[in-house]
Motif scaffolding. Structure first.
Motif, PDB file in Angstrom:
ATOM      1  N   ARG A   2      -0.187  -0.929  -1.799  1.00 40.85           N
ATOM      2  CA  ARG A   2      -0.034   0.512  -1.744  1.00 40.85           C
ATOM      3  C   ARG A   2       1.719   0.860  -2.271  1.00 40.85           C
ATOM      4  NH1 ARG A   2      -1.640   1.574   2.625  1.00 40.85           N
ATOM      5  NH2 ARG A   2      -3.886   2.694   2.255  1.00 40.85           N
ATOM      6  N   ARG A   3       2.256  -0.282  -2.072  1.00 43.66           N
ATOM      7  CA  ARG A   3       3.805  -0.206  -2.435  1.00 43.66           C
ATOM      8  C   ARG A   3       3.875  -0.811  -3.959  1.00 43.66           C
ATOM      9  NH1 ARG A   3       5.117  -2.795   2.723  1.00 43.66           N
ATOM     10  NH2 ARG A   3       5.413  -4.587   1.730  1.00 43.66           N
ATOM     11  N   GLY A   4       2.838  -1.069  -4.444  1.00 43.48           N
ATOM     12  CA  GLY A   4       2.874  -1.547  -5.978  1.00 43.48           C
ATOM     13  C   GLY A   4       3.157  -3.201  -5.947  1.00 43.48           C
ATOM     14  N   GLU A   5       3.187  -3.878  -4.892  1.00 44.53           N
ATOM     15  CA  GLU A   5       3.416  -5.222  -4.746  1.00 44.53           C
ATOM     16  C   GLU A   5       2.070  -5.968  -4.999  1.00 44.53           C
ATOM     17  OE1 GLU A   5       5.730  -5.792  -1.327  1.00 44.53           O
ATOM     18  OE2 GLU A   5       7.040  -4.697  -1.834  1.00 44.53           O
ATOM     19  N   ILE A   6       1.470  -5.702  -6.035  1.00 43.07           N
ATOM     20  CA  ILE A   6       0.130  -6.018  -6.386  1.00 43.07           C
ATOM     21  C   ILE A   6      -0.193  -7.476  -6.049  1.00 43.07           C
ATOM     22  CG2 ILE A   6      -1.877  -6.139  -7.604  1.00 43.07           C
ATOM     23  CD1 ILE A   6      -0.897  -3.444  -6.835  1.00 43.07           C
ATOM     24  N   ASP A   7       0.369  -8.519  -6.812  1.00 44.10           N
ATOM     25  CA  ASP A   7       0.270  -9.979  -6.628  1.00 44.10           C
ATOM     26  C   ASP A   7       0.819 -10.445  -5.262  1.00 44.10           C
ATOM     27  OD1 ASP A   7      -0.337  -9.907  -9.149  1.00 44.10           O
ATOM     28  OD2 ASP A   7       0.992 -11.438  -9.821  1.00 44.10           O
ATOM     29  N   GLU A   8       1.811  -9.899  -4.753  1.00 42.04           N
ATOM     30  CA  GLU A   8       2.253 -10.323  -3.241  1.00 42.04           C
ATOM     31  C   GLU A   8       1.156  -9.933  -2.242  1.00 42.04           C
ATOM     32  OE1 GLU A   8       5.860  -9.725  -5.709  1.00 42.04           O
ATOM     33  OE2 GLU A   8       3.849  -8.475  -5.394  1.00 42.04           O
ATOM     34  N   GLY A   9       0.450  -8.717  -2.544  1.00 40.19           N
ATOM     35  CA  GLY A   9      -0.547  -8.490  -1.579  1.00 40.19           C
ATOM     36  C   GLY A   9      -1.765  -9.241  -1.653  1.00 40.19           C
ATOM     37  N   LEU A  10      -2.158  -9.728  -3.115  1.00 41.19           N
ATOM     38  CA  LEU A  10      -3.270 -10.506  -3.050  1.00 41.19           C
ATOM     39  C   LEU A  10      -2.987 -11.872  -2.571  1.00 41.19           C
ATOM     40  CD1 LEU A  10      -4.206  -9.329  -6.710  1.00 41.19           C
ATOM     41  CD2 LEU A  10      -5.600  -8.793  -4.620  1.00 41.19           C
ATOM     42  N   GLN A  11      -1.959 -12.248  -3.042  1.00 41.41           N
ATOM     43  CA  GLN A  11      -1.628 -13.734  -2.267  1.00 41.41           C
ATOM     44  C   GLN A  11      -1.641 -13.783  -1.089  1.00 41.41           C
ATOM     45  OE1 GLN A  11       2.347 -15.115  -3.303  1.00 41.41           O
ATOM     46  NE2 GLN A  11       1.675 -17.265  -3.152  1.00 41.41           N
ATOM     47  N   ILE A  49      -9.612 -11.231   9.927  1.00 43.80           N
ATOM     48  CA  ILE A  49      -9.663 -10.581   8.720  1.00 43.80           C
ATOM     49  C   ILE A  49      -8.939  -9.308   8.509  1.00 43.80           C
ATOM     50  CG2 ILE A  49     -11.131  -9.462   6.938  1.00 43.80           C
ATOM     51  CD1 ILE A  49     -10.846 -12.388   6.545  1.00 43.80           C
ATOM     52  N   GLY A  50      -9.384  -8.214   9.717  1.00 48.14           N
ATOM     53  CA  GLY A  50      -8.725  -6.887   9.662  1.00 48.14           C
ATOM     54  C   GLY A  50      -7.222  -6.654   9.490  1.00 48.14           C
ATOM     55  N   PRO A  51      -6.672  -7.435  10.361  1.00 49.99           N
ATOM     56  CA  PRO A  51      -4.986  -7.365  10.343  1.00 49.99           C
ATOM     57  C   PRO A  51      -4.761  -8.066   8.843  1.00 49.99           C
ATOM     58  CG  PRO A  51      -5.639  -8.142  12.365  1.00 49.99           C
ATOM     59  CD  PRO A  51      -6.945  -8.117  11.654  1.00 49.99           C
ATOM     60  N   LEU A  52      -5.116  -8.959   8.470  1.00 53.04           N
ATOM     61  CA  LEU A  52      -4.806  -9.675   7.186  1.00 53.04           C
ATOM     62  C   LEU A  52      -5.040  -8.684   6.206  1.00 53.04           C
ATOM     63  CD1 LEU A  52      -4.278 -12.376   5.438  1.00 53.04           C
ATOM     64  CD2 LEU A  52      -6.700 -12.559   5.436  1.00 53.04           C
ATOM     65  N   TYR A  53      -5.734  -8.055   5.824  1.00 55.49           N
ATOM     66  CA  TYR A  53      -6.217  -6.748   4.977  1.00 55.49           C
ATOM     67  C   TYR A  53      -5.357  -5.812   5.181  1.00 55.49           C
ATOM     68  CZ  TYR A  53     -10.553  -9.419   3.534  1.00 55.49           C
ATOM     69  OH  TYR A  53     -11.441 -10.276   2.943  1.00 55.49           O
ATOM     70  N   VAL A  54      -5.134  -5.404   6.040  1.00 55.13           N
ATOM     71  CA  VAL A  54      -4.268  -4.215   6.483  1.00 55.13           C
ATOM     72  C   VAL A  54      -2.860  -4.718   6.024  1.00 55.13           C
ATOM     73  CG1 VAL A  54      -2.767  -2.978   8.239  1.00 55.13           C
ATOM     74  CG2 VAL A  54      -5.222  -3.207   8.331  1.00 55.13           C
ATOM     75  N   LYS A  55      -2.464  -5.897   6.182  1.00 56.14           N
ATOM     76  CA  LYS A  55      -1.070  -6.238   5.697  1.00 56.14           C
ATOM     77  C   LYS A  55      -0.994  -6.400   4.306  1.00 56.14           C
ATOM     78  CE  LYS A  55       2.146 -10.385   6.048  1.00 56.14           C
ATOM     79  NZ  LYS A  55       2.352 -11.903   6.756  1.00 56.14           N
ATOM     80  N   ALA A  56      -2.090  -7.021   3.604  1.00 60.27           N
ATOM     81  CA  ALA A  56      -2.038  -7.063   2.172  1.00 60.27           C
ATOM     82  C   ALA A  56      -2.222  -5.465   1.513  1.00 60.27           C
ATOM     83  CB  ALA A  56      -3.241  -7.618   1.741  1.00 60.27           C
ATOM     84  N   ALA A  57      -2.964  -4.884   2.068  1.00 58.81           N
ATOM     85  CA  ALA A  57      -3.093  -3.470   1.610  1.00 58.81           C
ATOM     86  C   ALA A  57      -1.701  -2.673   1.693  1.00 58.81           C
ATOM     87  CB  ALA A  57      -4.171  -2.528   2.539  1.00 58.81           C
ATOM     88  N   GLU A  58      -0.899  -2.954   2.738  1.00 59.78           N
ATOM     89  CA  GLU A  58       0.480  -2.201   2.487  1.00 59.78           C
ATOM     90  C   GLU A  58       1.098  -2.649   1.477  1.00 59.78           C
ATOM     91  OE1 GLU A  58       2.048  -3.344   6.553  1.00 59.78           O
ATOM     92  OE2 GLU A  58       0.752  -1.938   7.503  1.00 59.78           O
ATOM     93  N   ARG A  59       1.190  -3.910   1.254  1.00 62.64           N
ATOM     94  CA  ARG A  59       1.825  -4.190  -0.005  1.00 62.64           C
ATOM     95  C   ARG A  59       1.341  -3.841  -1.324  1.00 62.64           C
ATOM     96  NH1 ARG A  59       4.780 -10.148   0.514  1.00 62.64           N
ATOM     97  NH2 ARG A  59       6.035  -9.027  -0.499  1.00 62.64           N
TER      98      ARG A  59
END
Length: 272
Positions: A153-162, A141-151
């Motif tokens: 933070r860049r404004g790629e909301i849907d991509e991060g949530l997906q 979960i940790g690495p998964l959430y970090v990857k999503a959070a990076e997106r």
């Protein structure tokens, strides 16, 4: 909407019904609206209360700060229960909210009447993992959430949530999700920026053995094996425990099959 002041923060909530209190705690990227489909069936039997955790919608948080943690939210949920002045409650938590509910029951047993854990998020400590037959590794979960959070933070909301949803609920889950649920997730997307800073302790045997309340463990039939394995571990150590599987459902079983979800929870709570 009503709020309760807890630990210096106004916690928003909704409630329906009367009688013994049943508190519903949402998980990652949710708020009290996660439980919209449960308010009527549960409210017909209990004083049903769904709460939004610190920094979740209706707050519009920027993700800055260090108080989006299991420790803070556990203290907040315990404080909320005390502030209700309704006596011990039936406590139900989903995913990360299940982890919080577990910690409240572990550390504040006098506040809890029963405990329902719906695929609680986290990891198993070695002393619980060792009690199980070999299985596939838990979701990292940790690495998964970090990857999503990076997106995010860049404004790629849907991509991060997906990135999160398709792992925790199964491939293609984001694309199949109704727009109203996607928007709820977007409303809470930036909470992930705070959550990735938390250091969440794994579930240990002594932790589970400290649970005194009668406990129901719930999983979705179609949920990733990782969530079932966490329940396998907890089931070996919680003293008064039963288990239910919600058919035709994945991680958000209360949304995927609300009728079956309500039947299982109400059958467990009946007479307790």
């Amino acid at each position: 909407m009503p709020t309760l002041r807890v630990n210096g923060y106004d916690m928003a909530f909704v409630e329906r019904g009367s009688g013994a209190a049943l508190l519903l705690v949402h998980g990652t990227l949710w708020d009290y609206r996660h439980w919209t489909g449960q308010m009527a069936p549960f409210g017909a039997h209990y004083r049903t209360i769904a709460v939004s955790l610190r920094h979740c919608w209706p707050e519009h948080w920027d993700g800055e700060g260090d108080d989006f943690t299991v420790q803070q939210h556990t203290a907040d949920v315990a404080g909320f229960i005390s502030a209700l002045e309704a006596g011990p409650v039936h406590l139900l938590g989903h995913s990360r909210g299940g982890h919080l509910a577990f910690r409240v029951a572990q550390n504040f047993p006098n506040l809890i009447r029963t405990l329902t854990l719906v695929e609680p998020g986290g990891a198993l400590a070695p002393d619980l993992e060792a009690a199980l037959p070999p299985g596939e590794p838990l979701i990292a979960i940790g690495p998964l959430y970090v990857k999503a959070a990076e997106r995010i933070r860049r404004g790629e909301i849907d991509e991060g949530l997906q990135t999160v949803i398709d792992v925790t609920s199964g491939p293609g889950s984001w694309d199949r999700m109704p727009e109203r649920i996607k928007q709820l997730r977007r409303d809470n997307a930036r909470t992930l920026l705070g959550q990735i800073k938390e250091q969440r302790a794994p579930f240990g045997r002594a932790d589970a053995e400290a649970i005194r309340a009668p406990t129901l463990l719930i999983a979705g039939e179609r949920s990733p094996a990782s969530f079932h394995r966490i329940l396998d571990g907890l089931e070996t150590a919680i003293r008064d425990v039963r288990r239910a599987v919600i058919p035709k459902a994945s991680h958000s079983s209360n949304i995927d099959n609300p009728a079956a979800f309500a039947r299982e929870v109400l059958a467990f709570l009946d007479g307790r």
